[in-house]
Design a protein around this motif. Structure first.
Motif, PDB file in Angstrom:
ATOM      1  N   ARG A 162       0.849  -1.195   0.000  1.00  7.46           N
ATOM      2  CA  ARG A 162       0.000   0.000   0.000  1.00  7.46           C
ATOM      3  C   ARG A 162       0.883   1.243   0.000  1.00  7.46           C
ATOM      4  NH1 ARG A 162      -5.251  -0.139   2.477  1.00  7.46           N
ATOM      5  NH2 ARG A 162      -5.350   1.974   1.707  1.00  7.46           N
ATOM      6  N   PHE A 163       0.533   2.210  -0.855  1.00  5.00           N
ATOM      7  CA  PHE A 163       1.207   3.506  -0.840  1.00  5.00           C
ATOM      8  C   PHE A 163       0.855   4.231   0.461  1.00  5.00           C
ATOM      9  CE2 PHE A 163       1.563   2.785  -5.335  1.00  5.00           C
ATOM     10  CZ  PHE A 163       2.613   3.577  -5.757  1.00  5.00           C
ATOM     11  N   HIS A 164       1.815   4.943   1.037  1.00  4.13           N
ATOM     12  CA  HIS A 164       1.587   5.793   2.207  1.00  4.13           C
ATOM     13  C   HIS A 164       2.613   6.920   2.150  1.00  4.13           C
ATOM     14  CE1 HIS A 164       4.995   3.719   4.101  1.00  4.13           C
ATOM     15  NE2 HIS A 164       4.409   2.578   3.743  1.00  4.13           N
ATOM     16  N   ASN A 165       2.646   7.755   3.156  1.00  2.00           N
ATOM     17  CA  ASN A 165       3.503   8.948   3.134  1.00  2.00           C
ATOM     18  C   ASN A 165       4.994   8.658   3.133  1.00  2.00           C
ATOM     19  OD1 ASN A 165       1.229  10.489   3.094  1.00  2.00           O
ATOM     20  ND2 ASN A 165       1.436  11.281   5.166  1.00  2.00           N
ATOM     21  N   LEU A 166       5.424   7.499   3.622  1.00  2.00           N
ATOM     22  CA  LEU A 166       6.857   7.203   3.709  1.00  2.00           C
ATOM     23  C   LEU A 166       7.340   6.216   2.659  1.00  2.00           C
ATOM     24  CD1 LEU A 166       7.269   7.009   7.582  1.00  2.00           C
ATOM     25  CD2 LEU A 166       7.869   8.901   6.060  1.00  2.00           C
ATOM     26  N   GLY A 167       6.463   5.783   1.755  1.00  2.00           N
ATOM     27  CA  GLY A 167       6.856   4.826   0.734  1.00  2.00           C
ATOM     28  C   GLY A 167       5.710   3.903   0.400  1.00  2.00           C
ATOM     29  N   ILE A 168       6.024   2.617   0.237  1.00  2.00           N
ATOM     30  CA  ILE A 168       4.976   1.626  -0.011  1.00  2.00           C
ATOM     31  C   ILE A 168       5.232   0.417   0.887  1.00  2.00           C
ATOM     32  CG2 ILE A 168       4.496   2.368  -2.380  1.00  2.00           C
ATOM     33  CD1 ILE A 168       5.992  -0.075  -3.369  1.00  2.00           C
ATOM     34  N   GLY A 169       4.197   0.001   1.601  1.00  2.00           N
ATOM     35  CA  GLY A 169       4.328  -1.140   2.499  1.00  2.00           C
ATOM     36  C   GLY A 169       5.486  -0.964   3.458  1.00  2.00           C
ATOM     37  N   GLU A 170       6.279  -2.035   3.604  1.00  2.00           N
ATOM     38  CA  GLU A 170       7.435  -2.005   4.500  1.00  2.00           C
ATOM     39  C   GLU A 170       8.615  -1.215   3.936  1.00  2.00           C
ATOM     40  OE1 GLU A 170       8.649  -5.771   6.307  1.00  2.00           O
ATOM     41  OE2 GLU A 170       6.869  -6.644   5.379  1.00  2.00           O
TER      42      GLU A 170
ATOM     43  N   LEU B  96      -2.143   7.875 -13.845  1.00  2.00           N
ATOM     44  CA  LEU B  96      -1.299   7.646 -12.678  1.00  2.00           C
ATOM     45  C   LEU B  96      -1.263   8.857 -11.747  1.00  2.00           C
ATOM     46  CD1 LEU B  96       0.404   5.512 -11.331  1.00  2.00           C
ATOM     47  CD2 LEU B  96       2.322   6.207 -12.745  1.00  2.00           C
ATOM     48  N   ALA B  97      -1.107  10.053 -12.279  1.00  3.55           N
ATOM     49  CA  ALA B  97      -1.087  11.256 -11.438  1.00  3.55           C
ATOM     50  C   ALA B  97      -2.428  11.430 -10.727  1.00  3.55           C
ATOM     51  CB  ALA B  97      -0.754  12.494 -12.270  1.00  3.55           C
ATOM     52  N   TRP B  98      -3.505  11.183 -11.423  1.00  7.40           N
ATOM     53  CA  TRP B  98      -4.838  11.303 -10.824  1.00  7.40           C
ATOM     54  C   TRP B  98      -4.992  10.292  -9.688  1.00  7.40           C
ATOM     55  CZ3 TRP B  98      -8.903   7.748 -10.711  1.00  7.40           C
ATOM     56  CH2 TRP B  98     -10.104   8.253 -10.193  1.00  7.40           C
ATOM     57  N   ARG B  99      -4.527   9.062  -9.916  1.00  4.21           N
ATOM     58  CA  ARG B  99      -4.642   8.026  -8.886  1.00  4.21           C
ATOM     59  C   ARG B  99      -3.806   8.379  -7.655  1.00  4.21           C
ATOM     60  NH1 ARG B  99      -3.616   2.390 -11.334  1.00  4.21           N
ATOM     61  NH2 ARG B  99      -4.558   1.701  -9.392  1.00  4.21           N
ATOM     62  N   LEU B 100      -2.594   8.884  -7.848  1.00  2.18           N
ATOM     63  CA  LEU B 100      -1.769   9.286  -6.708  1.00  2.18           C
ATOM     64  C   LEU B 100      -2.387  10.481  -5.983  1.00  2.18           C
ATOM     65  CD1 LEU B 100       1.764   8.829  -8.275  1.00  2.18           C
ATOM     66  CD2 LEU B 100       0.728   7.426  -6.479  1.00  2.18           C
ATOM     67  N   SER B 101      -3.069  11.359  -6.724  1.00  4.01           N
ATOM     68  CA  SER B 101      -3.746  12.510  -6.117  1.00  4.01           C
ATOM     69  C   SER B 101      -4.878  12.084  -5.197  1.00  4.01           C
ATOM     70  CB  SER B 101      -4.279  13.446  -7.202  1.00  4.01           C
ATOM     71  OG  SER B 101      -3.208  14.026  -7.902  1.00  4.01           O
ATOM     72  N   GLN B 102      -5.462  10.914  -5.435  1.00  2.00           N
ATOM     73  CA  GLN B 102      -6.503  10.404  -4.546  1.00  2.00           C
ATOM     74  C   GLN B 102      -5.958  10.208  -3.135  1.00  2.00           C
ATOM     75  OE1 GLN B 102      -7.510   6.988  -7.132  1.00  2.00           O
ATOM     76  NE2 GLN B 102      -9.625   7.656  -6.852  1.00  2.00           N
TER      77      GLN B 102
ATOM     78  N   TYR C 199      -2.629  11.561  -2.035  1.00  2.00           N
ATOM     79  CA  TYR C 199      -1.762  12.640  -1.573  1.00  2.00           C
ATOM     80  C   TYR C 199      -2.319  14.044  -1.781  1.00  2.00           C
ATOM     81  CZ  TYR C 199       1.575   8.788  -1.488  1.00  2.00           C
ATOM     82  OH  TYR C 199       2.197   7.596  -1.246  1.00  2.00           O
ATOM     83  N   GLY C 200      -3.461  14.185  -2.439  1.00  2.00           N
ATOM     84  CA  GLY C 200      -4.036  15.499  -2.676  1.00  2.00           C
ATOM     85  C   GLY C 200      -3.600  16.072  -4.019  1.00  2.00           C
ATOM     86  N   GLU C 201      -3.865  17.342  -4.194  1.00  6.68           N
ATOM     87  CA  GLU C 201      -3.557  18.015  -5.455  1.00  6.68           C
ATOM     88  C   GLU C 201      -2.049  18.234  -5.588  1.00  6.68           C
ATOM     89  OE1 GLU C 201      -4.735  19.314  -9.063  1.00  6.68           O
ATOM     90  OE2 GLU C 201      -6.038  18.492  -7.520  1.00  6.68           O
TER      91      GLU C 201
ATOM     92  N   LYS D  72       6.415  16.705 -14.533  1.00  7.89           N
ATOM     93  CA  LYS D  72       6.718  16.314 -13.163  1.00  7.89           C
ATOM     94  C   LYS D  72       5.568  16.765 -12.269  1.00  7.89           C
ATOM     95  CE  LYS D  72       9.891  17.279  -9.395  1.00  7.89           C
ATOM     96  NZ  LYS D  72      11.020  18.090  -8.960  1.00  7.89           N
ATOM     97  N   ASN D  73       4.977  15.802 -11.552  1.00  4.84           N
ATOM     98  CA  ASN D  73       3.979  16.089 -10.532  1.00  4.84           C
ATOM     99  C   ASN D  73       4.648  15.862  -9.189  1.00  4.84           C
ATOM    100  OD1 ASN D  73       1.200  16.374 -11.905  1.00  4.84           O
ATOM    101  ND2 ASN D  73       2.121  14.610 -12.903  1.00  4.84           N
ATOM    102  N   ALA D  74       4.393  16.733  -8.224  1.00  4.73           N
ATOM    103  CA  ALA D  74       5.000  16.594  -6.901  1.00  4.73           C
ATOM    104  C   ALA D  74       3.958  16.824  -5.820  1.00  4.73           C
ATOM    105  CB  ALA D  74       6.154  17.575  -6.741  1.00  4.73           C
ATOM    106  N   TRP D  75       4.046  15.996  -4.797  1.00  2.04           N
ATOM    107  CA  TRP D  75       3.176  16.110  -3.629  1.00  2.04           C
ATOM    108  C   TRP D  75       4.070  16.237  -2.410  1.00  2.04           C
ATOM    109  CZ3 TRP D  75       2.625  12.704  -7.594  1.00  2.04           C
ATOM    110  CH2 TRP D  75       1.407  12.710  -8.291  1.00  2.04           C
TER     111      TRP D  75
END
Length: 170
Positions: free
Chosen positions: A11-19, A100-106, A108-110, A121-124
């Motif tokens: 799962r994606f989260h603020n510090l990476g994915i999963g472990e 992909l950017a739209w899915r990550l925005s779900q 991490y936000g805009e 380049k999209n950045a959150w």
């Protein structure tokens, strides 16, 4: 006959994915291998040097939501700082996808969006001061699409930890 690598869903989260998280030691994560021992190392040039990287050797998929079909990853690398902790995470999706950017925005936000030399380049920036970037090349080449994680204030991770594909990745 060579054994199939294990398959993981993260799962994606603020510090990476999963472990696989910023600030964690890669040798404590199942499936992580020092880059010099990685079979596909000849396809990449890494900076500052191979000793500062680990590669994930299993089959990986990143999910954004619980019922998400996921993003199949072709490659997953981590950079480690001088203390041995993960300071960069690089995810290479198997398919270039305009959504992909739209899915990550779900999650991490805009994003802030800008034009890079050869693409977008999209950045959150998250509340935990992590920067997640998505680079999508202008020509939609899958091999050059990358999602990267780093702590926002870790400028050496941004400027010194670079991975380049040295040949066609597919």
């Amino acid at each position: 006959m060579k054994a199939m690598p294990p398959s993981y869903s993260f799962r994606f989260h603020n510090l990476g994915i999963g472990e696989i998280q910023l600030g964690k030691k890669p040798e404590h994560i199942p499936g992580m291998l020092p880059f010099p021992s990685y079979d596909c190392k000849s396809h990449f040039r890494v900076y500052p040097d191979p000793a500062h990287y680990h590669a994930f050797t299993g089959t990986a998929r990143g999910t954004i939501e619980r019922d998400d079909t996921g993003i199949d990853l072709q490659y997953l690398f981590t950079g480690i700082n001088e203390s041995g902790f993960i300071n960069r995470i690089f995810l290479y999706p198997q398919e270039a996808n305009k959504q992909l950017a739209w899915r990550l925005s779900q999650l991490y936000g805009e994003p802030s969006t800008g034009q890079a030399l050869a693409g977008t380049k999209n950045a959150w920036i998250t509340d935990s001061e992590t920067e997640i970037t998505l680079f999508s090349p202008a020509d939609d080449k899958t091999a050059d699409t990358v999602i990267a994680f780093r702590f926002f204030h870790d400028l050496p991770a941004l400027k010194e930890y670079i991975i380049e594909g040295s040949t066609k990745l597919k």
